[in-house]
Motif scaffolding. Structure first.
Motif, PDB file in Angstrom:
ATOM      1  N   GLY A 703      65.220  59.158 -54.569  1.00 17.13           N
ATOM      2  CA  GLY A 703      66.110  58.713 -55.635  1.00 17.13           C
ATOM      3  C   GLY A 703      65.668  57.399 -56.243  1.00 17.13           C
ATOM      4  N   GLY A 704      65.273  56.445 -55.396  1.00 13.41           N
ATOM      5  CA  GLY A 704      64.811  55.146 -55.914  1.00 13.41           C
ATOM      6  C   GLY A 704      63.527  55.265 -56.695  1.00 13.41           C
ATOM      7  N   GLU A 705      62.626  56.159 -56.256  1.00 13.54           N
ATOM      8  CA  GLU A 705      61.365  56.348 -56.981  1.00 13.54           C
ATOM      9  C   GLU A 705      61.615  56.974 -58.343  1.00 13.54           C
ATOM     10  OE1 GLU A 705      58.493  56.940 -53.038  1.00 13.54           O
ATOM     11  OE2 GLU A 705      59.318  58.676 -54.104  1.00 13.54           O
ATOM     12  N   ARG A 706      62.508  57.973 -58.385  1.00 18.33           N
ATOM     13  CA  ARG A 706      62.852  58.576 -59.685  1.00 18.33           C
ATOM     14  C   ARG A 706      63.459  57.541 -60.622  1.00 18.33           C
ATOM     15  NH1 ARG A 706      64.850  62.823 -56.423  1.00 18.33           N
ATOM     16  NH2 ARG A 706      66.998  62.165 -56.823  1.00 18.33           N
ATOM     17  N   GLN A 707      64.289  56.650 -60.063  1.00 20.98           N
ATOM     18  CA  GLN A 707      64.933  55.639 -60.888  1.00 20.98           C
ATOM     19  C   GLN A 707      63.914  54.678 -61.479  1.00 20.98           C
ATOM     20  OE1 GLN A 707      67.373  55.148 -62.906  1.00 20.98           O
ATOM     21  NE2 GLN A 707      68.984  55.170 -61.358  1.00 20.98           N
ATOM     22  N   ARG A 708      62.918  54.278 -60.686  1.00 26.31           N
ATOM     23  CA  ARG A 708      61.905  53.343 -61.188  1.00 26.31           C
ATOM     24  C   ARG A 708      60.993  54.008 -62.221  1.00 26.31           C
ATOM     25  NH1 ARG A 708      59.842  50.928 -55.601  1.00 26.31           N
ATOM     26  NH2 ARG A 708      61.069  52.666 -54.763  1.00 26.31           N
ATOM     27  N   VAL A 709      60.714  55.307 -62.057  1.00 23.93           N
ATOM     28  CA  VAL A 709      59.967  56.030 -63.092  1.00 23.93           C
ATOM     29  C   VAL A 709      60.785  56.070 -64.385  1.00 23.93           C
ATOM     30  CG1 VAL A 709      59.060  58.294 -63.768  1.00 23.93           C
ATOM     31  CG2 VAL A 709      58.633  57.424 -61.466  1.00 23.93           C
ATOM     32  N   SER A 710      62.093  56.261 -64.254  1.00 22.93           N
ATOM     33  CA  SER A 710      62.976  56.279 -65.425  1.00 22.93           C
ATOM     34  C   SER A 710      62.988  54.922 -66.122  1.00 22.93           C
ATOM     35  CB  SER A 710      64.388  56.668 -64.993  1.00 22.93           C
ATOM     36  OG  SER A 710      65.284  56.647 -66.084  1.00 22.93           O
ATOM     37  N   ILE A 711      62.998  53.838 -65.329  1.00 24.43           N
ATOM     38  CA  ILE A 711      62.959  52.495 -65.925  1.00 24.43           C
ATOM     39  C   ILE A 711      61.620  52.255 -66.614  1.00 24.43           C
ATOM     40  CG2 ILE A 711      62.966  50.028 -65.373  1.00 24.43           C
ATOM     41  CD1 ILE A 711      65.006  50.652 -63.184  1.00 24.43           C
ATOM     42  N   ALA A 712      60.521  52.717 -65.994  1.00 20.01           N
ATOM     43  CA  ALA A 712      59.211  52.583 -66.635  1.00 20.01           C
ATOM     44  C   ALA A 712      59.172  53.325 -67.960  1.00 20.01           C
ATOM     45  CB  ALA A 712      58.131  53.119 -65.698  1.00 20.01           C
ATOM     46  N   ARG A 713      59.817  54.482 -68.017  1.00 22.42           N
ATOM     47  CA  ARG A 713      59.898  55.252 -69.266  1.00 22.42           C
ATOM     48  C   ARG A 713      60.638  54.453 -70.331  1.00 22.42           C
ATOM     49  NH1 ARG A 713      62.001  61.032 -68.115  1.00 22.42           N
ATOM     50  NH2 ARG A 713      63.926  59.935 -67.625  1.00 22.42           N
ATOM     51  N   ALA A 714      61.736  53.776 -69.937  1.00 24.83           N
ATOM     52  CA  ALA A 714      62.492  52.966 -70.893  1.00 24.83           C
ATOM     53  C   ALA A 714      61.686  51.757 -71.336  1.00 24.83           C
ATOM     54  CB  ALA A 714      63.814  52.529 -70.257  1.00 24.83           C
ATOM     55  N   ILE A 715      60.950  51.117 -70.404  1.00 26.01           N
ATOM     56  CA  ILE A 715      60.130  49.948 -70.760  1.00 26.01           C
ATOM     57  C   ILE A 715      59.068  50.343 -71.773  1.00 26.01           C
ATOM     58  CG2 ILE A 715      58.413  48.336 -69.839  1.00 26.01           C
ATOM     59  CD1 ILE A 715      60.060  48.224 -67.266  1.00 26.01           C
ATOM     60  N   LEU A 716      58.438  51.496 -71.556  1.00 25.35           N
ATOM     61  CA  LEU A 716      57.355  51.918 -72.441  1.00 25.35           C
ATOM     62  C   LEU A 716      57.860  52.226 -73.846  1.00 25.35           C
ATOM     63  CD1 LEU A 716      54.317  52.411 -72.266  1.00 25.35           C
ATOM     64  CD2 LEU A 716      54.806  54.825 -71.806  1.00 25.35           C
ATOM     65  N   SER A 717      59.105  52.676 -73.971  1.00 27.41           N
ATOM     66  CA  SER A 717      59.642  52.975 -75.307  1.00 27.41           C
ATOM     67  C   SER A 717      60.034  51.717 -76.072  1.00 27.41           C
ATOM     68  CB  SER A 717      60.848  53.910 -75.191  1.00 27.41           C
ATOM     69  OG  SER A 717      61.923  53.245 -74.547  1.00 27.41           O
ATOM     70  N   ASN A 718      60.102  50.563 -75.387  1.00 29.37           N
ATOM     71  CA  ASN A 718      60.390  49.265 -76.020  1.00 29.37           C
ATOM     72  C   ASN A 718      61.634  49.329 -76.915  1.00 29.37           C
ATOM     73  OD1 ASN A 718      60.031  46.551 -76.632  1.00 29.37           O
ATOM     74  ND2 ASN A 718      58.705  46.994 -78.393  1.00 29.37           N
ATOM     75  N   PRO A 719      62.805  49.626 -76.341  1.00 26.60           N
ATOM     76  CA  PRO A 719      64.015  49.821 -77.161  1.00 26.60           C
ATOM     77  C   PRO A 719      64.610  48.495 -77.622  1.00 26.60           C
ATOM     78  CG  PRO A 719      64.571  49.973 -74.851  1.00 26.60           C
ATOM     79  CD  PRO A 719      63.088  49.783 -74.904  1.00 26.60           C
ATOM     80  N   ARG A 720      65.384  48.558 -78.701  1.00 25.29           N
ATOM     81  CA  ARG A 720      66.134  47.380 -79.155  1.00 25.29           C
ATOM     82  C   ARG A 720      67.522  47.365 -78.518  1.00 25.29           C
ATOM     83  NH1 ARG A 720      63.935  43.725 -79.534  1.00 25.29           N
ATOM     84  NH2 ARG A 720      65.602  42.734 -80.737  1.00 25.29           N
ATOM     85  N   ILE A 721      68.050  48.554 -78.171  1.00 29.71           N
ATOM     86  CA  ILE A 721      69.345  48.671 -77.490  1.00 29.71           C
ATOM     87  C   ILE A 721      69.120  49.461 -76.208  1.00 29.71           C
ATOM     88  CG2 ILE A 721      71.680  49.614 -77.607  1.00 29.71           C
ATOM     89  CD1 ILE A 721      71.675  49.114 -80.571  1.00 29.71           C
TER      90      ILE A 721
END
Length: 809
Positions: A703-721
């Motif tokens: 679960g923690g590994e999936r969560q960190r992959v999900s955060i990496a996905r969000a970091i790579l998209s460079n969102p404003r919100i």
């Protein structure tokens, strides 16, 4: 009073009610529910008079009166005190003084015996508020009761429960009941408060009056099957030249099929019977061989062409359905089962492509064949032709009768198939839960139950086919016997040649052959029409959320978000209580907003509105000063990112999942995002590193590994919100620390909305917004809200501290 809240009580309950009510007291509202007092599927009834509310529910004969009194909707002792015992006199009327109180008729022994049911009743004068609320998998009619003593806290009680299918009906009932309660509470002559706006009327079919499926203007009961099937021909448009070539080949094959009987007539009458002209024997047999060879060659070419066309049309159908599904809003997927949507793309599309390429062409060719052979038969011998043609009207009438009945069965057939697919998707996706609770027998029983319904429906269709097709065959056999009988007599009398009779019988079977095929095609037509209805129901559904005309593109988004009097309800007809009520929040760019509240308070719904999965029922949400409904959806989603409590990973590699939101990234950028998310360390431990397959839904990762992959996905998209929904709720302390560090890097310089039940994770938030029952209850910093000792946030913080101490102890 709405007609939808006046139903007919069963006879036994009507006698029970008559014994309970006063002489001048009559039901104003009667409504049935499908969940009983024990929370199981069963009948219960809501009855409202001008003075009180009653709930009647049938009781088991094994229950004692004490048992029946104890079974209240919530089962709590506090709620038990709110309701009087059954068979008490009606509550004293405390409304207008001009209306006299009625005395109930004492129940007779017979009535008491008939009244083997639960009875709860409550004075309307005690009810302050009524609403129909959604619960998990069901709904409840909830009343808020004023305290018996001054200053006593009002109490909320669920008086009757029902399935989600009855939510709208009980939403109407809640509105009507609220008006009755208001009339009870107001003194005579006072001005009544304006009632809340009535719900929006549901869209109905102009022809039959049925309620239309949400999001579509197509009534499946009234749709013209012919127009539906003609509409399918559009999918052959891009390949019309090849389709025409295939049709011409079929016409050629039909003409060639009419040639052998004619050659056989010449062979018998001019060669075999006179026993002369041996050279004609070789000519005619050579012509027969040539016709058959040409038919084989043309048939092989047509079959290959149809196979190619079929696969192309199938590809186009699947692709177009899937493309349209990607445009539809979240509301569509809330209403539909996954298995039902899946069956549109697979089984329904397959049925349509078989019809378009094979059955439709066969239909046309056989119709032409029937008319062509009818002309030939009439030209050869009109008397025998009449015998052949005589059963045709009977065949047509029988086919129409069969079609009407088989259509109903096929609709049920496809619906049950969708339900089986939905159950399979649910059971296979949740296989870990099934195994964990040892519920394999239960799932097998459920599947066998659905499959049994499916089997019975298939057998219903088979029984109808068994009655229909042998009857059609019997008619054709009788006609053929009559032809041989009458035609044979004509040959013996010299009025008809043997060759002509032989050719006539060959044409007769070629005539009945297409008739039989047309009857079989009717079966295929009904399947295709039903499948087309289901596909076009999806294709005609318009997305609830779409770009408005003249929608603007905000690039880049600054991140200022303003909620102005926002209300929202998942019920599009607004019959139920809104989930969000009068939300007013202003968020500046770069602020971190923590959303706090009990489960069901509206936190996730608020997030769904920011992402524009749904639009507010009323009010507006402004992004950088522009109404969210006027912002291009593509621009909006490109500059937002979500990290969920249960992150979803697609089947593929870790690198592919990290780069899911971007198609133009390099491996170095993926690694940099993974390092920022504290994921690089565990990824490099795998033998295949970033090329490691994550499995179905990321099942090969923790679960923690999936969560960190999900955060990496969000970091790579460079969102404003950025939206974080309980991102650390289900991980251990060490993993939580790593995720918290990654989230702090991710949140820098971005507008963030963070949902968290662990209040300690919100200490760094700029402000906290506390939601309670869909309203903004408190706003402030962590320290400001803790200072309010009687506040909701302070109470939640104390509870968590006490739990932490007890765990530590």
């Amino acid at each position: 009073m709405s007609e939808g809240v006046r139903e007919q009580l069963p006879d036994d309950l009507r006698r029970t009610l008559r014994a309970l009510l006063g002489e001048d007291e009559a039901p104003r509202m009667v409504l049935s529910a499908d969940v009983d007092h024990q929370g199981r599927f069963g009948a219960s009834w809501l009855v409202v008079t001008e003075r009180r509310l009653l709930v009647l529910s049938a009781a088991s004969r094994a229950e004692t009166p004490a048992d029946r009194r104890a079974d209240l909707p919530a089962g709590a002792e506090k709620q038990r005190r709110l309701f009087p015992r059954p068979n008490l006199p009606p509550p004293h009327h405390s409304g207008r003084s001009t209306r006299r109180s009625a005395t109930p008729r004492p129940p007779t022994p017979a009535a008491a015996e008939e009244r083997h049911c639960h009875v709860l009743h409550l004075s309307l004068s005690r009810i302050a508020e009524v609403k129909a609320r959604e619960t998990v998998g069901s709904g409840a009619l909830q009343v808020t009761l004023n305290g018996e003593k001054e200053g006593e806290t009002p109490t909320r009680v669920d008086v009757i429960r029902f399935s989600r299918a009855l939510l709208l009906r009980f939403g109407d009932a809640a509105h009507e009941l609220q008006l009755l309660c208001r009339a009870q509470a107001e003194p005579a002559g006072s001005e009544s408060a304006p009632p809340r706006p009535r719900r929006k009327p549901k869209a109905r079919c102009a022809r039959c009056g049925r309620v239309l499926p949400p999001g579509t203007e197509t009534c499946l009961a009234c749709v013209d099957k012919g127009k539906v099937l003609l509409r399918l021909l559009v999918y052959l448009g891009p390949y019309w030249k090849l389709s025409l070539l295939s049709l011409l080949a079929s016409v050629g094959l039909t003409v060639l099929a009419l040639t052998p009987p004619y050659l056989m007539q010449i062979l018998i009458d001019d060669v075999l019977m006179p026993r002369r002209g041996s050279h004609l024997l070789y000519v005619i047999t050579g012509a027969l061989a040539g016709v058959h060879l040409v038919r084989l060659a043309i048939g092989a070419g047509r079959d290959w062409l149809n196979a190619w066309l079929g696969q192309r049309v199938y590809f186009d159908l699947r692709t177009q359905i899937f493309r349209h599904l990607q445009k539809l809003s979240m509301g569509f997927y809330d209403r539909k089962q996954v298995g039902g949507v899946l069956s549109r793309i697979t089984s329904d599309a397959s049925t349509l492509h078989v019809f378009l390429v094979g059955s439709a062409q066969r239909l046309l060719i056989n119709v032409l064949t029937v008319f062509g052979i009818a002309v030939v038969l009439l030209a050869m011998n009109w008397r025998l032709a009449l015998i052949v043609l005589l059963p045709t009207p009977l065949l047509i009438v029988a086919t129409i009768w069969f079609g009407k009945r088989i259509r109903v069965i096929y609709r049920r057939y496809w619906r049950l198939l969708s339900q089986i697919n939905a159950m399979l998707v649910s059971s296979i996706s949740g296989v870990r839960v099934v195994r964990s609770f040892g519920q394999e027998p239960r799932e097998i029983h459920r599947f066998e139950g659905r499959s049994t319904d499916y089997l019975n429906t298939a057998l219903d269709a088979a029984r109808l086919n068994v009655r229909y097709y042998p009857s059609m065959s019997l008619i054709t056999v009788i006609s053929s016997i009559l032809i041989w009988l009458i035609g044979g007599a004509s040959v013996l009398s010299g009025q008809l040649s043997l060759g002509t009779l032989t050719a006539f019988t060959s044409y007769m079977w070629q005539f009945y052959g297409p008739i039989t095929v047309l009857c079989e095609i009717n079966d295929v037509l009904q399947q295709a029409a039903t499948a087309a209805e289901r596909v076009f129901e999806v294709m005609d559904t318009q997305p609830d959320i779409a770009d408005a005309p003249g929608a603007v593109r905000l690039d880049p988004i600054q991140g200022r978000v303003v909620f102005r009097d926002v209300c929202f309800s998942y019920d599009e007809h607004e019959a139920l209580e809104p989930l969000l009520k009068q939300i007013n929040i202003e968020v500046e760019p770069g602020e971190i907003i923590g959303l706090v509240g009990h489960s069901g308070s509206g936190k996730s719904t608020l997030i769904n509105l920011i992402l524009r999965f749904y639009d507010p029922t009323s009010g507006e949400i402004l992004l950088d000063g522009v109404d969210l409904r006027r912002v291009q959806i593509e621009c909006l989603r490109e500059q937002m990112a979500v990290v969920l409590q249960e992150p979803f990973l697609f089947r593929g590699t870790i690198a592919e999942n990290i780069a899911y939101g971007r198609t133009d990234v390099t491996r170095d950028e993926i690694i940099a995002a993974a390092k920022a998310a504290n994921a690089h360390h565990f990824v490099t431990k795998f033998p295949d590193g970033y090329d490691t397959e994550v499995g179905e839904r990321g099942g090969r990762l923790s679960g923690g590994e999936r969560q960190r992959v999900s955060i990496a996905r969000a970091i790579l998209s460079n969102p404003r919100i950025l939206i974080l929904d309980e991102a650390t709720a289900s991980v251990d302390t060490e993993t939580e620390k790593l995720i918290q560090e990654a989230m702090e890097r991710l949140m820098r310089g971005r507008t963030c909305f963070v949902i968290a039940h662990r209040l300690s994770t919100l200490r760094t938030a700029s402000r906290l917004v506390v939601l309670d029952d869909g309203r903004v209850a408190e706003v402030g910093t962590h320290e400001e809200l803790l200072a309010k000792e009687d506040g909701i946030y302070a109470r939640l913080a104390r509870i968590q501290m006490e739990m932490a101490k007890s765990i530590a102890a």
